[in-house]
Design an enzyme around this catalytic site. Structure first.
Site, mmCIF file in Angstrom:
data_model
loop_
_atom_site.group_PDB
_atom_site.id
_atom_site.type_symbol
_atom_site.label_atom_id
_atom_site.label_comp_id
_atom_site.label_asym_id
_atom_site.label_seq_id
_atom_site.Cartn_x
_atom_site.Cartn_y
_atom_site.Cartn_z
ATOM 1 N N GLY A 1 -9.055 -9.038 0.758
ATOM 2 C CA GLY A 1 -8.525 -9.851 1.853
ATOM 3 C C GLY A 1 -7.406 -10.814 1.526
ATOM 4 O O GLY A 1 -6.298 -10.418 1.193
ATOM 5 N N ARG B 1 0.825 -1.213 0.000
ATOM 6 C CA ARG B 1 0.000 0.000 0.000
ATOM 7 C C ARG B 1 0.862 1.267 0.000
ATOM 8 O O ARG B 1 0.453 2.287 -0.555
ATOM 9 C CB ARG B 1 -0.932 -0.001 1.206
ATOM 10 C CG ARG B 1 -2.124 -0.924 0.995
ATOM 11 C CD ARG B 1 -3.064 -0.907 2.181
ATOM 12 N NE ARG B 1 -4.319 -1.567 1.846
ATOM 13 C CZ ARG B 1 -5.264 -1.851 2.733
ATOM 14 N NH1 ARG B 1 -5.088 -1.538 4.010
ATOM 15 N NH2 ARG B 1 -6.379 -2.430 2.353
ATOM 16 N N GLY C 1 -12.125 -4.662 2.039
ATOM 17 C CA GLY C 1 -13.561 -4.403 2.138
ATOM 18 C C GLY C 1 -14.114 -3.601 0.974
ATOM 19 O O GLY C 1 -15.220 -3.863 0.496
ATOM 20 N N LYS D 1 -16.854 -18.352 4.108
ATOM 21 C CA LYS D 1 -18.282 -18.309 4.385
ATOM 22 C C LYS D 1 -19.101 -17.634 3.306
ATOM 23 O O LYS D 1 -18.754 -16.555 2.839
ATOM 24 C CB LYS D 1 -18.512 -17.566 5.704
ATOM 25 C CG LYS D 1 -18.068 -18.357 6.903
ATOM 26 C CD LYS D 1 -18.448 -17.636 8.154
ATOM 27 C CE LYS D 1 -18.340 -18.545 9.367
ATOM 28 N NZ LYS D 1 -18.756 -17.843 10.570
HETATM 29 C C1 3PG Z 1 -8.453 -1.590 5.083
HETATM 30 O O1 3PG Z 1 -7.422 -1.877 5.686
HETATM 31 O O2 3PG Z 1 -9.217 -2.450 4.616
HETATM 32 C C2 3PG Z 1 -8.762 -0.141 4.855
HETATM 33 O O3 3PG Z 1 -7.673 0.645 5.163
HETATM 34 C C3 3PG Z 1 -9.984 0.259 5.647
HETATM 35 O O4 3PG Z 1 -9.765 0.051 7.012
HETATM 36 P P1 3PG Z 1 -11.010 -0.163 7.970
HETATM 37 O O5 3PG Z 1 -11.610 -1.481 7.602
HETATM 38 O O6 3PG Z 1 -10.496 -0.100 9.368
HETATM 39 O O7 3PG Z 1 -11.987 0.967 7.673
HETATM 40 MG MG MG Z 2 -10.915 -3.617 6.504
#
Ligand code: 3PG
Ligand code: MG
Length: 426
Positions: free
Chosen positions: A383, A68, A406, A225
């Site tokens: 993920g 990142r 996410g 899941k």
């Molecule tokens: C992540 O790591 O998925 C993003 O930086 C968002 O972080 P968060 O899920 O804590 O909002």
């Molecule tokens: Mg996250």
């Protein structure tokens, strides 16, 4: 008789067809909807607040994966080279609105300096006046945006506090764009706002994968899941030609169809939902691929003595499915060979424990080879996916690998991301 997709494959595609037809499909046009750095104008001497994602994993006080950090470089070097004062705004972990040394972004500064190859200042929220002393071309990291409770509430007072520091706002954190926070959304309305280069690359790749893709399109959805990816599956069946389901999710679908899955991880209470998704796929003309052979064991451990491969209908009551079997993987590879576009989220098996990484590794390598030969546009994200592709040694061989977790999933659900929406031209 070959299917339409197979017939197309038999006709053959020159690798160069893909890039030309992508442009012909207007895929380059997605960015006309957004303001980018091409629209930002003169930045020399201006203070540019750049929202980046510095939420990197740490091990023993060190950044353990700097992907990142590296993703921010095109935007940061471009702006700094043009003489902007670059102020990086980001969150780090989930400090719940309170300052804490554990979640200080100061921990990331040395790693960031290393990837940027320049000195980077660190600016604490107590010492924001330091920002006024920065010179054109300087780069600074501001302390964790989540030290303010109002950040996650998109509180106008916090938006104002951030806005005071900058003349312009650049959003380069696609992976945080599913959050309607002060630093990801509110600021875009308060200052002249632009998508940075990493954001731009994400938006282009995602448009290429699901917005206006070359068909046929395949999606691989794996992971433990079904319950966490229900909306993803519902959205995808209406969008893609082939839906390949792996991981624990596949067991839920198999069980819903009446297959005995032994003591496999499966969400039996979701049988009705799984059948609805299969129905919706059929109505939409989407072929759902579930494994017909599987790798099973009596215990979940590395190379367990009870390991065997069997037909999916032969799983014993005391066995669990831990990976897609080799025959199914070969069939899935054949499916990918008929496709022009692939979007991948989640591993096919319990890939962290050998040999249950075999299916993920084999199919990822097929996708990578098809991508490298110009037959496939492949976009992956979310993920465990990046870790799985890196484990397969093909992290660099996909067309695009998203840094988002996410946010990538919400995009796969067809949701509008607030931090992206806020950058649209009006
Ligand atoms: C992540 O790591 O998925 C993003 O930086 C968002 O972080 P968060 O899920 O804590 O909002
Ligand atoms: Mg996250």
């Amino acid at each position: 008789m070959p299917s339409e997709a197979e017939a197309q494959l038999l006709l053959g595609f020159a690798p160069s067809d893909i890039s030309t037809s992508l442009d012909a499909n207007g895929l380059g046009d997605v960015m006309t909807a957004f303001r980018t750095l091409d629209d930002i104008g003169e930045v020399h001497g201006k203070r540019v607040l750049v929202r980046v994602d510095l939420n990197v994993p740490m091990a023993d006080g060190q950044v353990s994966d700097d992907t990142r950090l590296r993703a921010t470089l095109p935007t940061v070097t471009e702006l700094a080279d043009k003489g902007a004062v670059v102020l990086l705004l980001a969150h780090f972990g989930r400090p719940k609105g309170r300052p804490s040394s554990e979640f200080s972004l100061s921990h990331v500064v040395p790693a960031y300096e290393a990837v940027l190859g320049r000195a980077v200042r660190f600016i604490d929220w107590e010492a924001e006046d330091a920002a006024a002393g920065l010179q054109p071309g300087d780069v600074a990291i501001l302390e964790n945006s989540r030290f303010f409770g109002g950040e996650e509430k998109n509180d106008p007072a916090v938006v104002e506090r951030f806005a005071r520091l900058g003349d312009l706002y650049v959003s380069d954190a696609f992976s945080a764009a599913h959050r309607a926070h002060a630093s990801t959304e509110g600021l875009a309305h308060r200052l002249p706002s632009f998508a940075g280069r990493a954001m731009e690359a994400e938006l282009k790749a995602l448009e290429r994968a699901l917005g206006a893709p070359e068909r046929p399109v395949a999606a691989v959805v794996g992971g433990a899941k079904v319950s966490t990816k229900l909306e993803v599956l519902r959205h995808l069946v209406a969008k893609v030609d082939h839906l390949i389901i792996g991981g624990g999710m596949a067991n839920t679908f198999l069980a819903a169809r009446g297959v005995a899955v032994g003591k496999s991880l499966a969400e039996h209470d979701l049988a009705g939902t799984a059948l609805e998704i299969l129905d919706a796929a059929e109505r939409a003309g989407c072929t759902v691929h579930l494994p017909y052979d599987v790798v099973v064991a009596k215990e979940f451990a590395a190379n367990p003595p009870s390991l065997r491969t069997c037909n999916v209908h032969e799983v014993a009551a005391d066995e669990m499915i831990l990976d897609v079997g080799p025959a199914a993987v070969e069939a899935l590879a054949d499916v990918l060979k008929t496709c022009r576009t692939l979007v991948w989220n989640g591993p096919l098996g319990a890939f962290e424990t050998p040999p249950f990484d075999a299916a993920t590794v084999a199919l990822a390598r097929t996708a990578a080879a098809l991508t490298q030969s110009g037959q496939l546009v492949s976009v992956a994200g979310g993920g465990d996916t990046v870790a799985a592709l890196n484990h397969a040694g093909v992290g660099d061989d996909f067309s695009f690998v998203s840094t988002a977790g996410g946010a990538f999933l919400e995009w796969m659900e067809g949701k509008e991301l607030p931090g992206v929406k806020a950058l649209e031209r009006t």
